[in-house]
Design a protein around this motif. Structure first.
Motif: not given
Length: 291
Positions: A45-46, A38-43
């Motif tokens: 996307a940002e 999830d954090l990698e996906a958020d990173a």
């Protein structure tokens, strides 16, 4: 105990505790992997949002056409980094030559990573080990009004910082896991203590031997044996008692009701076994013996 196998209570306690520990370990590993994804996906996307915003900035397009793009783009990129959660922003020429980098010594050197999709006009993300270590990065093209790719922008977050962001979640998972293990261990211990009292601390093999010996002795005696509980119900009888009381094999008998009387042929004299009195006063154990 030396020379003796584990009791049923100990086996159940160990099995339950092992099951809980394995379940918590698997659940914790799954939670860690899920949170990291999830954090990698958020990173990603940002980073994509930052890279696209830079690529579409008219100021950036104007500077890439100058003789020294780094003069204005380097301070601009560093300022954007300070206001976003990115660890690096690299603006480069289509031939990979860096115009900006967090480390000024890397300016002018070739960018490390994939750029082919961006040269075709596609924005994409990847995880790649660059000069700052493994990172989740987004790469997007800088296009002029004619659609020609005149530069590229890469923005990303290092995997090390993503792992650091997981520490608070990991602490919560560990605390929850320890709490679950502690509660399960307490429940298993209480249950094992109860089973220990019921089974006398014996293991299943020992209980099987005791039961086999008990059954052999019970059914080999010539006297009728009844075991009656406090409510007056027969809880155990041997074959001889069932024969004397004319009870079906395996059927339960209520000691509070009159027992069936055995009969003898006329003129045959006294019977070898005769029950004439009902069970009116329940006791712990009754014996019906042959005369």
């Amino acid at each position: 105990m030396t020379g003796r196998r584990w009791s049923i209570a100990r086996r159940l306690f160990a099995l339950q505790l092992l099951f809980v520990v394995v379940g918590v370990a698997v659940g914790g590993a799954w939670s860690w992997a899920s949170a990291r994804a999830d954090l990698e996906a958020d990173a990603g996307a940002e980073s994509t949002a930052v890279a696209v915003a830079i690529a579409r900035n008219p100021f950036v397009l104007e500077q890439v056409r100058t003789a020294d793009p780094s003069a204005e783009l380097e301070p601009y990129a560093l300022d954007v980094m300070r206001h976003t959660h990115t660890d690096f922003i690299t603006i480069m020429a289509p031939d990979r030559t860096r115009w900006t980098h967090p480390d000024p010594a890397e300016i002018g050197r070739p960018f490390r990573g994939t750029i082919a999709p961006a040269l075709r006009g596609t924005t994409f993300t990847e995880t790649f080990a660059g000069t700052l270590g493994p990172s989740v990065r987004a790469v997007t093209p800088i296009s002029d009004r004619d659609g020609e790719v005149v530069g590229l922008v890469a923005a990303g977050v290092t995997v090390a910082n993503i792992s650091s962001a997981l520490v608070p979640r990991l602490v919560s998972v560990v605390v929850l896991a320890l709490a679950v293990v502690a509660v399960a261990a307490l429940f298993s211990w209480l249950l094992s203590r109860y089973l220990g009292r019921v089974t006398g601390g014996r293991g299943p093999e020992e209980l099987a031997r005791v039961f086999a010996s008990y059954e052999g002795v019970l059914h080999s005696v010539h006297e009728g044996l009844l075991v009656v509980d406090r409510s007056g119900s027969v809880v155990l009888r041997n074959d001889r008692a069932a024969e004397l009381l004319h009870l079906p094999a395996g059927a339960e008998h209520d000691a509070r009701s009159p027992s069936p009387r055995s009969t003898c042929p006329t003129g045959s004299g006294p019977c070898s076994s005769r029950v004439t009195a009902p069970w009116t006063r329940p006791t712990r154990r009754g014996i019906v013996s042959s005369s």
